[in-house]
Design an enzyme around this catalytic site. Structure first.
Site, PDB file in Angstrom:
ATOM      1  N   ASP A 148       0.858  -1.178   0.000  1.00 17.58           N
ATOM      2  CA  ASP A 148       0.000   0.000   0.000  1.00 17.58           C
ATOM      3  C   ASP A 148       0.894   1.227   0.000  1.00 17.58           C
ATOM      4  O   ASP A 148       2.070   1.163   0.364  1.00 17.58           O
ATOM      5  CB  ASP A 148      -0.900  -0.012   1.246  1.00 17.58           C
ATOM      6  CG  ASP A 148      -1.875   1.155   1.285  1.00 17.58           C
ATOM      7  OD1 ASP A 148      -2.356   1.569   0.209  1.00 17.58           O
ATOM      8  OD2 ASP A 148      -2.164   1.649   2.393  1.00 17.58           O
ATOM      9  N   TYR A 203      -4.900   4.588   0.462  1.00 18.31           N
ATOM     10  CA  TYR A 203      -5.960   3.693  -0.009  1.00 18.31           C
ATOM     11  C   TYR A 203      -5.633   3.023  -1.336  1.00 18.31           C
ATOM     12  O   TYR A 203      -6.441   3.005  -2.258  1.00 18.31           O
ATOM     13  CB  TYR A 203      -7.308   4.417  -0.100  1.00 18.31           C
ATOM     14  CG  TYR A 203      -7.630   5.314   1.074  1.00 18.31           C
ATOM     15  CD1 TYR A 203      -7.297   4.947   2.381  1.00 18.31           C
ATOM     16  CD2 TYR A 203      -8.270   6.536   0.886  1.00 18.31           C
ATOM     17  CE1 TYR A 203      -7.590   5.774   3.461  1.00 18.31           C
ATOM     18  CE2 TYR A 203      -8.572   7.368   1.959  1.00 18.31           C
ATOM     19  CZ  TYR A 203      -8.226   6.985   3.250  1.00 18.31           C
ATOM     20  OH  TYR A 203      -8.510   7.806   4.317  1.00 18.31           O
ATOM     21  N   HIS A 204      -4.439   2.405  -1.416  1.00 20.94           N
ATOM     22  CA  HIS A 204      -4.018   1.715  -2.630  1.00 20.94           C
ATOM     23  C   HIS A 204      -3.574   0.283  -2.336  1.00 20.94           C
ATOM     24  O   HIS A 204      -2.474  -0.125  -2.706  1.00 20.94           O
ATOM     25  CB  HIS A 204      -2.859   2.463  -3.304  1.00 20.94           C
ATOM     26  CG  HIS A 204      -3.193   3.831  -3.754  1.00 20.94           C
ATOM     27  ND1 HIS A 204      -2.214   4.787  -4.018  1.00 20.94           N
ATOM     28  CD2 HIS A 204      -4.374   4.449  -3.998  1.00 20.94           C
ATOM     29  CE1 HIS A 204      -2.802   5.911  -4.396  1.00 20.94           C
ATOM     30  NE2 HIS A 204      -4.109   5.721  -4.383  1.00 20.94           N
ATOM     31  N   PRO A 205      -4.403  -0.544  -1.691  1.00 16.68           N
ATOM     32  CA  PRO A 205      -3.966  -1.912  -1.397  1.00 16.68           C
ATOM     33  C   PRO A 205      -3.827  -2.745  -2.664  1.00 16.68           C
ATOM     34  O   PRO A 205      -4.673  -2.700  -3.561  1.00 16.68           O
ATOM     35  CB  PRO A 205      -5.079  -2.446  -0.495  1.00 16.68           C
ATOM     36  CG  PRO A 205      -6.284  -1.641  -0.852  1.00 16.68           C
ATOM     37  CD  PRO A 205      -5.767  -0.278  -1.196  1.00 16.68           C
TER      38      PRO A 205
END
Length: 531
Positions: free
Chosen positions: A292, A468-470
């Site tokens: 992330d 918020y970039h899993p």
């Protein structure tokens, strides 16, 4: 119900696949979504993320486990639970990443995923306001536009960054990512262009496409080691099955796709047994490899008004709403950030390793409202973290959330990069025309010296949050460690693919929505035999 293809998850990739596969009227497609329709009006207003994030009607509202890398804090991980998925509540920022990201994927053995392979897919998906050129397409479903709003504080940041030695770049999605400039957005005429708006809305009346909402998929139905459909709970709690004659495609995202695999008995056998699930197929790295982007959010108080002041009074709020209603203009058209920068923290770094998101407002969280003073935010994140986390089941109940263990800032490179990013941000703030507009460093305070490495790292651990970039939890590759192959087929299982950001073998150098849509385009070609 029996169809040719069952797609699980109507997010960025799932909407694309549903559109492309159902284009053949002889092909029956079912799209299964845990959330509801995208009828909340705030979804379609660009600034609506202030209202949709942390709203359980459209957001899964995940939280991480307490993380040692964040001084034991647990942080929010919003993910879309609605048609359009996270593209219905994200910050609307259109960023592809670097060509080197995709060439690296190809070098890792993922043939067909190099930059020359994926650029045509980005172009195919895009309806670029700037027009068609070597790097951009027109006529695609996804509208990509320029900012409809400017604010002096962001213009001052761009000028100050140039004064600090960073070049201006009018198109970070073009030939070169490095430099500072302004974000491109997934908007159309002042409205959000989510994956559902772009890919689903125009084709919802296709007779061969069935969209099922408020349906929680509990597992993939299996016949031996072949996927035959999916089992789900409908809104009344009744269990139903959709049969797939050809394939099941998991597009639930980096959290839900690996969770469904594990609930279906596909994963680490010991972990599955410990959670009361009988193993069907051993794939030890399902849920592993989590990456992330972690952002350090610096806030500077200003001696002149910012957006914080514009939205504070009810009169101003009414005026802003009227301007949007009449002209689709003004602050309600604003994305999560206006200005951006892709920079290198060290001379020996080949491509930019940090990214800035600059906002003419400040808040503790988009869902909690702005601060009661004039201020702006410089958010800086490391683009290619080395740290790897994992997801773990918390029992066999599909309604139970997985345990999210991000393992942030667990390598020396990650620590040094976030500290360097914070120091670069503070250095830009000392250059005019920005410096003259700043009255005070709010986060971190001026008491923290840029020379204090340990102090800056500790501040970052105590204050950084996810952007918020899993990604990476069903990683693609050719070795036994991979979960899916370059064809996105789950290894050892017939009739089952994964197509979303979970398949990234390494996180891309930028925001992940545009790559998720590209993955959907690529998956569609692979499934149809065009890949």
């Amino acid at each position: 119900m029996e169809v040719d293809y069952v797609i699980v998850g109507a997010g960025s990739a799932g909407c694309v696949i549903a559109n492309r596969l159902s284009a053949d009227p002889q092909t029956k497609v079912a799209l299964i979504e845990a959330g509801g329709p995208d009828t909340n009006p705030w979804i379609h207003i660009p600034v609506g993320y202030f209202k949709t994030m942390h709203n359980p009607s459209v957001d899964w509202c995940y939280r991480t486990e307490p993380d040692p890398g964040l001084n034991g804090r647990s942080i929010d991980w919003p993910r879309g639970k609605v048609l359009g998925g996270s593209s219905s509540l994200n910050g609307l920022l259109y960023v592809r990443g670097q060509k080197e990201d995709y060439d690296r994927w190809r070098q890792m053995g993922n043939v067909g995923w190099g930059w020359d392979d994926v650029l045509p897919l980005f172009k195919r998906s895009e309806d670029q306001e700037r027009g068609e050129d070597e790097y951009h397409g027109v006529g695609g479903p996804l509208s990509v536009s320029n900012m409809r709003i400017q604010r002096p504080i962001c213009d001052a940041w761009v000028a100050a960054a140039q004064a600090a030695g960073y070049p201006f770049n009018p198109d970070y999605n073009g030939a070169n990512q490095e430099g500072v400039g302004y974000f491109q957005l997934t908007t159309r005429n002042g409205r959000r262009c989510s994956a559902a708006v772009a890919y689903l809305k125009p084709i919802r009346n296709r007779q061969n496409l069935t969209i099922v909402t408020r349906a929680l998929v509990t597992r993939v139905a299996m016949d031996g080691k072949r996927a035959t459909g999916v089992v789900y709970r409908d809104r009344s709690g009744e269990t139903k099955t959709v049969k797939a004659r050809r394939e099941v495609i998991l597009s639930g995202g980096a959290i839900n796709s690996p969770q469904i695999l594990m609930l279906s008995g596909i994963g680490d056998p010991d972990h599955l047994k410990a959670n009361g699930i009988e193993p069907v197929h051993a794939l030890p790295n399902v849920g592993k490899g989590l990456q992330d982007h972690l952002q350090a959010r610096l806030v500077f108080k200003c001696n002149e008004p910012t957006l914080n002041d514009e939205v504070r009074s009810l009169f101003n709020q009414a005026r802003i709403a009227l301007k949007y209603a009449l002209f689709r203009a003004g602050p309600m058209t604003m994305a999560a950030s206006l200005a951006t920068g892709f920079m290198k923290t060290r001379p020996d770094v080949q491509t930019p390793d940090i990214q800035f998101h600059v906002q003419p407002w400040s808040a503790d969280s988009p869902g909690e409202g702005v601060h009661p003073f004039s201020a702006f935010t410089m958010s800086v994140c490391q683009l290619r973290p080395e740290s790897r986390g994992e997801l773990r089941l918390d029992g066999p109940d599909p309604a139970s959330y997985v345990k999210i263990i991000p393992n942030y800032l667990s390598t020396e490179t990650d620590c040094r990069t976030i500290v360097a990013g914070v120091n670069i941000a503070r250095n830009i703030a000392r250059h005019n025309p920005l410096a003259s507009k700043i009255s005070e460093e709010f986060r971190p305070t001026a008491d923290l010296s840029c020379d204090d490495y340990e102090g800056t790292l500790d501040w970052a651990r105590s204050n950084s949050v996810s952007i918020y970039h899993p990604t990476g939890t069903c990683a693609m590759g050719t070795t036994d460690a991979a979960v899916v192959g370059p064809d996105l087929k789950v290894k050892g299982i017939e009739g089952l693919r994964v197509a979303d950001c979970s398949i990234m073998p390494e996180i891309v150098s930028g925001n992940t929505n545009a790559p998720a849509i590209m993955i959907g385009e690529k998956a569609s070609d692979l499934i149809a035999g065009r890949g």
